[in-house]
Design a protein around this motif. Structure first.
Motif: not given
Length: 358
Positions: A121-136
Motif C-alpha cells: 500500500g505504501e509503494q502504491v502511494k509513493v508511485l501515485l504521488i510521483s505521477l500526479f506531481l509530475k504535472g502536464n
C-alpha cells in the motif's frame, strides 16, 4: 483544458480474424476522471497501450499532454522513496511531496525509507504521488486497489476525489462510483463515453438493452405478420393472373382488363410489404449488438480408471515446528466432490459423495 482526440482508430493483433477496434472516434477532456470498463477480452489493456503509443494502429490519436501509466516498474528499489519521486517529478519542492503523501493519510517518514522496505500500500502511494506531481500529464491508472486493505482503499478514494485528469481501470464498482465523473465503455461494436459514474452508466445500459429487446420482439412479430400477408397477396395475384387465360370461361364472364388491374394492384401491394419487411429486418439487425450474453459454465470431469484416485495415510502438513493439522487418513474415489473447510483454527476435510451426472 486539452483534448485527447481519437479518430477512426482501427487495431487488430497479427493473425487475429477480427479487429479489436474498428473505426472508432471520440474525444477525451484531460480534466475528466474517467472509468474505463468492458468485459474481459474487450480490449481495455490494449486501449491503454495504444494511448501510450506502444502499438502501431490505423487512424489517429492526437494529444498535447504526456500519458503516464500506473503501476510502473521501479529501477533499483533499494533507494529511498523520495529519490524515486524526484526521478519522476524532478522540479517539485519537498513541501509539495510531503503535502501529497499527507493527503493519502500517510506519515512523511515513509519517504525516507528504502522503497523495497515499504508495504504494498505504501509503494502504491509513493508511485501515485510521483505521477500526479509530475504535472502536464494524463494518468492511466490500472487496478490500483489490488492487494490493498480497506483503510488504504478509502485513503485512495479520498485522494483521487481531489484529483483530475486520469483514466481508471478497476473491477471494484464501488471504487469507481466514488471516484470517476465519466465512463468510457468498450462495447461489442463501439466505444462510448457517458457523463456520470458506473451506477448511472449501468442504469442507462440496462434501459437501452431492455428497449432493444422489446423492439427486437416487436419487429420479429411485424416481420412474421408481413411475410404471411405478402405470401397471401402474391398467391392471390398469381391466381387472378392465371384466370385471365382460362379458356373454359366465356368472354362475357371474364373482364380481362379488370382482372389484370386487380392482379397488378395486389402484386404492387405484395412488393410494398416486401419493402417493409426488408426495412424491419434492417432495423432488427442493428439491435442487440452490444448486449452481452453470459454463457453457462459447464464442468465435465474426466473419468479415471483408477479407484481410489487419492489414498492418504497419516497425512500431515507442517511449517517448521508448527502443525497445520494433525495426522489424517482418507480416500478420494471417482465421483467424489471434496470441500476443504476451515473451522476456527483447525483444518479438516469434508466429503460430499456424488455420482457423475448428478
Amino acid at each position: 483544458m486539452s483534448l485527447i482526440s481519437v479518430n477512426n482508430l482501427t487495431f487488430g493483433y497479427d493473425g487475429s480474424l477480427n479487429n479489436i477496434f474498428e473505426n472508432v472516434s471520440f474525444n477525451i477532456d484531460t480534466d475528466w476522471k474517467l472509468g474505463l470498463i468492458g468485459r474481459n477480452g474487450k480490449g481495455k489493456t490494449t486501449f491503454l497501450k495504444l494511448l501510450q503509443g506502444k502499438y502501431e494502429y490505423n487512424g489517429t490519436i492526437s494529444k498535447n499532454v504526456d500519458v503516464d501509466y500506473f503501476p510502473f516498474e521501479v529501477n533499483n528499489k533499494d533507494r529511498m522513496a523520495i529519490e524515486i519521486v524526484y526521478e519522476i517529478a524532478p522540479n517539485v519542492a519537498d513541501w509539495e511531496i510531503v503535502k501529497e503523501i499527507t493527503l493519502l493519510n500517510s506519515d512523511s517518514e515513509i519517504l525516507y525509507r528504502n522503497f523495497s522496505s515499504l508495504s504494498g500500500g505504501e509503494q502504491v502511494k509513493v508511485l501515485l504521488i510521483s505521477l500526479f506531481l509530475k504535472g502536464n500529464n494524463f494518468l492511466l491508472i490500472d487496478e490500483p486497489t489490488n492487494h490493498l486493505d480497506i483503510d488504504t482503499r478509502n485513503n485512495l478514494v479520498s485522494y483521487l476525489e481531489k484529483k483530475k485528469g486520469f483514466i481508471l481501470v478497476s473491477h471494484d464498482r464501488n471504487f469507481l462510483d466514488k471516484v470517476v465523473n465519466h465512463i468510457i465503455a468498450i462495447n461489442n461494436t463501439n466505444i462510448e463515453i457517458q457523463q456520470g459514474n458506473f451506477s448511472s452508466w449501468k442504469n442507462n445500459k440496462d434501459a437501452q438493452d431492455n428497449f432493444e429487446l422489446v423492439q427486437n420482439e416487436r419487429l420479429q412479430k411485424d416481420i412474421n405478420r408481413l411475410e404471411m400477408a405478402s405470401k397471401k397477396a402474391e398467391k392471390w395475384s398469381n391466381s387472378v393472373e392465371k384466370s385471365k387465360y382460362n379458356h373454359s370461361c366465356s368472354k362475357e364472364m371474364i373482364d380481362r382488363g379488370y382482372l389484370g388491374h386487380q392482379s397488378a394492384k395486389m402484386m404492387k401491394k405484395s412488393k410494398i410489404m416486401e419493402q417493409r419487411i426488408d426495412k424491419a429486418i434492417d432495423e432488427k439487425t442493428n439491435l442487440l449488438k452490444n448486449i452481452d450474453k453470459n454463457e453457462s459454465l459447464k464442468i465435465i470431469p474426466i473419468e479415471s480408471r483408477r479407484n481410489p484416485l487419492i489414498l492418504a495415510k497419516d497425512f500431515q502438513i507442517k511449517y517448521g515446528r508448527k502443525e497445520i493439522f494433525s495426522k489424517i487418513s482418507f480416500e478420494v474415489e471417482n465421483g467424489d466432490r471434496i470441500a476443504i473447510v476451515r473451522k476456527k483454527w483447525d483444518w479438516k476435510i469434508k466429503y460430499i459423495k456424488t455420482n457423475y451426472g448428478k
